[in-house]
Design a protein around this motif. Structure first.
Motif, mmCIF file in Angstrom:
data_model
loop_
_atom_site.group_PDB
_atom_site.id
_atom_site.type_symbol
_atom_site.label_atom_id
_atom_site.label_comp_id
_atom_site.label_asym_id
_atom_site.label_seq_id
_atom_site.Cartn_x
_atom_site.Cartn_y
_atom_site.Cartn_z
ATOM 1 N N ARG A 159 11.642 -16.360 6.028
ATOM 2 C CA ARG A 159 11.409 -15.994 4.501
ATOM 3 C C ARG A 159 9.735 -15.042 4.256
ATOM 4 N N LEU A 160 9.075 -14.779 5.153
ATOM 5 C CA LEU A 160 7.832 -14.297 5.376
ATOM 6 C C LEU A 160 8.004 -12.770 5.475
ATOM 7 N N ILE A 161 7.518 -11.939 4.544
ATOM 8 C CA ILE A 161 7.234 -10.603 4.629
ATOM 9 C C ILE A 161 5.836 -10.225 4.895
ATOM 10 N N ILE A 162 5.477 -9.444 6.295
ATOM 11 C CA ILE A 162 4.127 -9.337 6.249
ATOM 12 C C ILE A 162 3.756 -7.745 5.773
ATOM 13 N N ALA A 163 2.667 -7.781 4.831
ATOM 14 C CA ALA A 163 2.450 -6.404 4.167
ATOM 15 C C ALA A 163 1.772 -5.642 5.307
ATOM 16 N N LEU A 164 2.023 -4.816 5.944
ATOM 17 C CA LEU A 164 1.226 -3.972 6.896
ATOM 18 C C LEU A 164 0.411 -2.976 6.109
ATOM 19 N N ASP A 165 -0.664 -3.486 5.581
ATOM 20 C CA ASP A 165 -1.575 -2.530 4.998
ATOM 21 C C ASP A 165 -2.573 -1.847 5.739
ATOM 22 N N PHE A 166 -2.013 -1.077 6.619
ATOM 23 C CA PHE A 166 -3.103 -0.185 7.562
ATOM 24 C C PHE A 166 -2.995 1.164 7.205
ATOM 25 N N ALA A 167 -4.203 1.762 7.797
ATOM 26 C CA ALA A 167 -4.073 3.520 7.266
ATOM 27 C C ALA A 167 -3.370 4.267 8.358
ATOM 28 N N SER A 168 -3.036 3.861 9.576
ATOM 29 C CA SER A 168 -2.167 4.486 10.371
ATOM 30 C C SER A 168 -1.399 3.817 11.278
ATOM 31 N N ALA A 169 -0.439 4.748 11.656
ATOM 32 C CA ALA A 169 0.694 4.033 12.580
ATOM 33 C C ALA A 169 0.191 3.439 13.780
ATOM 34 N N GLU A 170 -0.861 3.838 14.467
ATOM 35 C CA GLU A 170 -1.683 3.274 15.625
ATOM 36 C C GLU A 170 -2.176 1.871 15.386
ATOM 37 N N LEU A 171 -2.915 1.577 14.111
ATOM 38 C CA LEU A 171 -3.467 0.287 13.802
ATOM 39 C C LEU A 171 -2.166 -0.532 13.415
ATOM 40 N N ALA A 172 -1.184 -0.248 12.874
ATOM 41 C CA ALA A 172 -0.035 -0.897 12.634
ATOM 42 C C ALA A 172 0.772 -1.546 13.813
ATOM 43 N N LEU A 173 0.969 -0.554 14.605
ATOM 44 C CA LEU A 173 1.409 -1.011 15.849
ATOM 45 C C LEU A 173 0.800 -1.786 16.727
ATOM 46 N N ASN A 174 -0.658 -1.814 17.001
ATOM 47 C CA ASN A 174 -1.387 -2.640 17.412
ATOM 48 C C ASN A 174 -1.288 -4.121 17.050
ATOM 49 N N PHE A 175 -0.998 -4.179 15.621
ATOM 50 C CA PHE A 175 -0.728 -5.529 15.184
ATOM 51 C C PHE A 175 0.689 -5.994 15.332
ATOM 52 N N THR A 176 1.613 -5.097 15.123
ATOM 53 C CA THR A 176 2.966 -5.721 15.344
ATOM 54 C C THR A 176 3.454 -5.835 16.794
ATOM 55 N N GLN A 177 2.758 -5.251 17.644
ATOM 56 C CA GLN A 177 3.119 -5.631 19.159
ATOM 57 C C GLN A 177 2.963 -6.970 19.518
ATOM 58 N N GLN A 178 2.237 -7.802 18.706
ATOM 59 C CA GLN A 178 2.143 -9.354 18.994
ATOM 60 C C GLN A 178 3.148 -10.081 18.343
ATOM 61 N N LEU A 179 3.957 -9.482 17.823
ATOM 62 C CA LEU A 179 4.961 -10.002 16.851
ATOM 63 C C LEU A 179 6.385 -9.878 17.341
ATOM 64 N N ALA A 180 7.264 -10.917 17.039
ATOM 65 C CA ALA A 180 8.467 -11.003 17.160
ATOM 66 C C ALA A 180 9.377 -10.853 16.150
ATOM 67 N N PRO A 181 10.560 -10.046 16.151
ATOM 68 C CA PRO A 181 11.333 -9.941 14.793
ATOM 69 C C PRO A 181 11.648 -11.223 14.028
ATOM 70 N N GLN A 182 11.710 -12.269 14.837
ATOM 71 C CA GLN A 182 12.106 -13.653 13.983
ATOM 72 C C GLN A 182 10.897 -14.115 13.450
ATOM 73 N N ASP A 183 9.752 -13.916 13.753
ATOM 74 C CA ASP A 183 8.565 -14.253 13.173
ATOM 75 C C ASP A 183 8.298 -13.947 11.743
ATOM 76 N N ALA A 184 8.601 -12.724 11.166
ATOM 77 C CA ALA A 184 8.681 -12.183 9.764
ATOM 78 C C ALA A 184 9.328 -11.035 9.783
ATOM 79 N N LYS A 185 9.632 -10.642 8.332
ATOM 80 C CA LYS A 185 9.935 -9.375 7.924
ATOM 81 C C LYS A 185 8.811 -8.524 7.783
ATOM 82 N N LEU A 186 8.888 -7.156 7.833
ATOM 83 C CA LEU A 186 7.670 -6.402 7.585
ATOM 84 C C LEU A 186 7.814 -5.464 6.482
ATOM 85 N N LYS A 187 6.603 -5.240 5.800
ATOM 86 C CA LYS A 187 6.606 -4.561 4.452
ATOM 87 C C LYS A 187 5.786 -3.156 4.812
#
Length: 230
Positions: A4-32
């Motif tokens: 039920r958790l949605i993580i807000a990806l408040d990053f300035a670039s795709a690179e920064l966002a992907l650096n963060f999301t690469q440590q996640l699995a889809p079951q961990d959270a949804k992404l905004k």
């Protein structure tokens, strides 16, 4: 059970966002994905997240004439997003057009409406010549949204309990401004903890900086998921 958790990806670039999301699995959270990241990274970034198995909430708050919003919702749905939103203040004709534009899809995304931004309080509403208290305005817009056949609204957790009673259990409540204990409030004014939000009937909570700026984001995610599962 899906998070039920949605993580807000408040990053300035795709690179920064992907650096963060690469440590996640889809079951961990949804992404905004909101304005800042979508403008910087574009639709291909959203497709990439979807292709990786993440459920994506495209938070662009469409608010325009009905035909324009309907076309925008169709384009967003083609990206494979799980959820998208419009502004309830766009009115019933706009919301009906948005709903109808995606109704015929094999797997349409959930469509919700923004009521009153969680950064706004009574004083700010008054400056917009809205004399109603925040909850009265939220309640009115939620009723309009439900009448138009949308799936739910974005609201403050403080309004959740009354909205569940007003709109019923199937009407989704998505709540930003959620802060785990000990977190800074940042620019939100109407905030609650994840556990308190869930107890009040919130279906999905949106958390950004307390996770994305944490030195131990996976631990924060785990703790929030545990709270939301209680």
């Amino acid at each position: 059970m899906s998070s039920r958790l949605i993580i807000a990806l408040d990053f300035a670039s795709a690179e920064l966002a992907l650096n963060f999301t690469q440590q996640l699995a889809p079951q961990d959270a949804k992404l905004k994905v909101g304005f800042e990241l979508f403008v910087a990274a574009g639709p291909d970034f959203v497709r990439k997240l979807v292709d990786q198995g993440f459920e994506v909430f495209l938070d662009l708050k469409f608010h325009d004439i009905p035909n324009t919003v309907a076309a925008a919702c169709q384009s967003a749905a083609k990206l494979g997003v799980w959820m998208l939103n419009v502004h309830a203040l766009g009115g019933d004709k706009m919301m009906l057009a948005a709903r109808e534009s995606i109704a015929g899809l094999v797997k349409p995304p959930k469509l919700i409406a923004v009521t009153v931004l969680t950064s706004m309080d009574q004083a700010q509403l008054a400056k917009l010549n809205i004399s109603q208290a925040p909850f009265e305005q939220v309640s009115h817009l939620a009723a309009l949204t439900q009448a138009c056949g949308l799936d739910g609204v974005v609201c403050s957790a403080q309004e959740a309990q009354q909205l569940k009673q007003q709109c019923g259990g199937e009407f989704l409540l998505v709540t930003p401004g959620i802060r785990p204990l000990g977190s800074q409030s940042d620019d939100q004014t109407r905030i609650l903890t994840p556990l308190a939000a869930r107890q009040l009937g919130v279906d999905y909570v949106v958390v950004g900086r307390p996770i994305t700026q944490s030195k131990t984001p996976l631990a924060v995610i785990k703790a929030i998921n545990q709270d939301l599962a209680e």
